[in-house]
Design a protein around this motif. Sequence first.
Motif, PDB file in Angstrom:
ATOM      1  N   VAL A  90       0.834  -1.205   0.000  1.00  0.00           N
ATOM      2  CA  VAL A  90       0.000   0.000   0.000  1.00  0.00           C
ATOM      3  C   VAL A  90       0.868   1.253   0.000  1.00  0.00           C
ATOM      4  N   ASN A  91       1.950   1.228   0.748  1.00  0.00           N
ATOM      5  CA  ASN A  91       2.857   2.374   0.802  1.00  0.00           C
ATOM      6  C   ASN A  91       3.574   2.583  -0.528  1.00  0.00           C
ATOM      7  N   PHE A  92       3.881   1.500  -1.212  1.00  0.00           N
ATOM      8  CA  PHE A  92       4.623   1.604  -2.469  1.00  0.00           C
ATOM      9  C   PHE A  92       3.711   1.857  -3.672  1.00  0.00           C
ATOM     10  N   LEU A  93       2.621   1.098  -3.776  1.00  0.00           N
ATOM     11  CA  LEU A  93       1.747   1.183  -4.952  1.00  0.00           C
ATOM     12  C   LEU A  93       0.550   2.084  -4.749  1.00  0.00           C
ATOM     13  N   GLY A  94       0.299   2.506  -3.529  1.00  0.00           N
ATOM     14  CA  GLY A  94      -0.843   3.354  -3.275  1.00  0.00           C
ATOM     15  C   GLY A  94      -2.042   2.556  -2.782  1.00  0.00           C
ATOM     16  N   ARG A  95      -3.159   3.206  -2.735  1.00  0.00           N
ATOM     17  CA  ARG A  95      -4.384   2.576  -2.234  1.00  0.00           C
ATOM     18  C   ARG A  95      -4.778   1.403  -3.124  1.00  0.00           C
ATOM     19  N   ASN A 243       3.339  -0.498 -16.887  1.00  0.00           N
ATOM     20  CA  ASN A 243       3.971   0.717 -17.400  1.00  0.00           C
ATOM     21  C   ASN A 243       3.613   1.933 -16.554  1.00  0.00           C
ATOM     22  N   GLU A 244       2.357   2.006 -16.156  1.00  0.00           N
ATOM     23  CA  GLU A 244       1.943   3.142 -15.320  1.00  0.00           C
ATOM     24  C   GLU A 244       2.623   3.108 -13.958  1.00  0.00           C
ATOM     25  N   VAL A 245       2.717   1.920 -13.372  1.00  0.00           N
ATOM     26  CA  VAL A 245       3.391   1.797 -12.078  1.00  0.00           C
ATOM     27  C   VAL A 245       4.870   2.163 -12.214  1.00  0.00           C
ATOM     28  N   ALA A 246       5.503   1.729 -13.291  1.00  0.00           N
ATOM     29  CA  ALA A 246       6.917   2.051 -13.495  1.00  0.00           C
ATOM     30  C   ALA A 246       7.129   3.556 -13.632  1.00  0.00           C
ATOM     31  N   ARG A 247       6.225   4.227 -14.325  1.00  0.00           N
ATOM     32  CA  ARG A 247       6.381   5.675 -14.514  1.00  0.00           C
ATOM     33  C   ARG A 247       6.066   6.461 -13.247  1.00  0.00           C
ATOM     34  N   GLU A 248       4.947   6.101 -12.581  1.00  0.00           N
ATOM     35  CA  GLU A 248       4.474   6.907 -11.460  1.00  0.00           C
ATOM     36  C   GLU A 248       5.180   6.565 -10.142  1.00  0.00           C
ATOM     37  N   LYS A 249       5.518   5.301  -9.937  1.00  0.00           N
ATOM     38  CA  LYS A 249       6.039   4.888  -8.638  1.00  0.00           C
ATOM     39  C   LYS A 249       7.559   4.774  -8.597  1.00  0.00           C
ATOM     40  N   ILE A 250       8.202   4.720  -9.755  1.00  0.00           N
ATOM     41  CA  ILE A 250       9.665   4.574  -9.769  1.00  0.00           C
ATOM     42  C   ILE A 250      10.328   5.738 -10.500  1.00  0.00           C
ATOM     43  N   LEU A 251       9.954   5.966 -11.744  1.00  0.00           N
ATOM     44  CA  LEU A 251      10.640   7.002 -12.523  1.00  0.00           C
ATOM     45  C   LEU A 251      10.327   8.403 -12.026  1.00  0.00           C
TER      46      LEU A 251
END
Length: 257
Positions: A90-95, A243-251
């Motif tokens: 939850v902390n990493f990927l959100g709700r 792809n969305e997780v890679a852009r929003e949560k990492i990049l």
Amino acid sequence: MASRTASRPLQCVLKRVRPSCECSSIRTSSIRQFSASRSRAEQSETDRDQRPRWSYTPEEMKAPFPWKPQDPSKVFECNEDPEKLDRFYVNFLGRGGDTMLADEVKWLAITHKSFDQGRRGFNDRLAFFGRRILTLQTNLALLNSPTTATRTHVGGNPSDDRIPFLHPALEGIENLSSAPVGEILTKERLSALATQVGMREIMRWQPRLVNKLDHSGIDVILTTCMYAIIGAIALHRGGAVANEVAREKILKPLGVS
């Protein structure tokens, strides 16, 4: 006299038959005990099968006796609490991040092959897939970002009056050389991001030096787990979500957008 002599063999026969009845009762009792023990063993096996795969080592993969004495100084405790793991996602990927993957996959993505000698599965293949996805998204982000330098002349000669060919689709190519992917997706930057979201507390691995995690290569393990989570999301939720997780949560936390 004949009747008396005839009754004697009959009594002997009856006496011989009585011990056989006692033997039969002993056999039936032993069969009942064996069947009871067998049913208990089957029940214990069914209880083992109902346990989640991440929580135990299969009995078939265990040695009948310890082949190496365990050193107390090398004992390293890893997380076994599912609620703590869900809080990390939850902390990493959100709700809703704790429901994005199945329970087995959530544990597999943060399990290194050094944990339990790899007998509970490990995340090498997921990390291989996730690294390719994150590398592609980094290249696309660099291509779409504004250029850091502009070309005015061909060859860098100010006296040259030739005008280079310009196209909107080629404007971001210079970013691939001025800011290469190898300098963005470094183990130091990815491990720092993983530590920030709390991966150190839930990651499962066995360090070589328990008291010196940095010397044991914890940066590489953290980076591998980050890649593995992206690979697991791609396999279970599709490439668009990964792809969305890679852009929003990492990049984006790394300053690449």
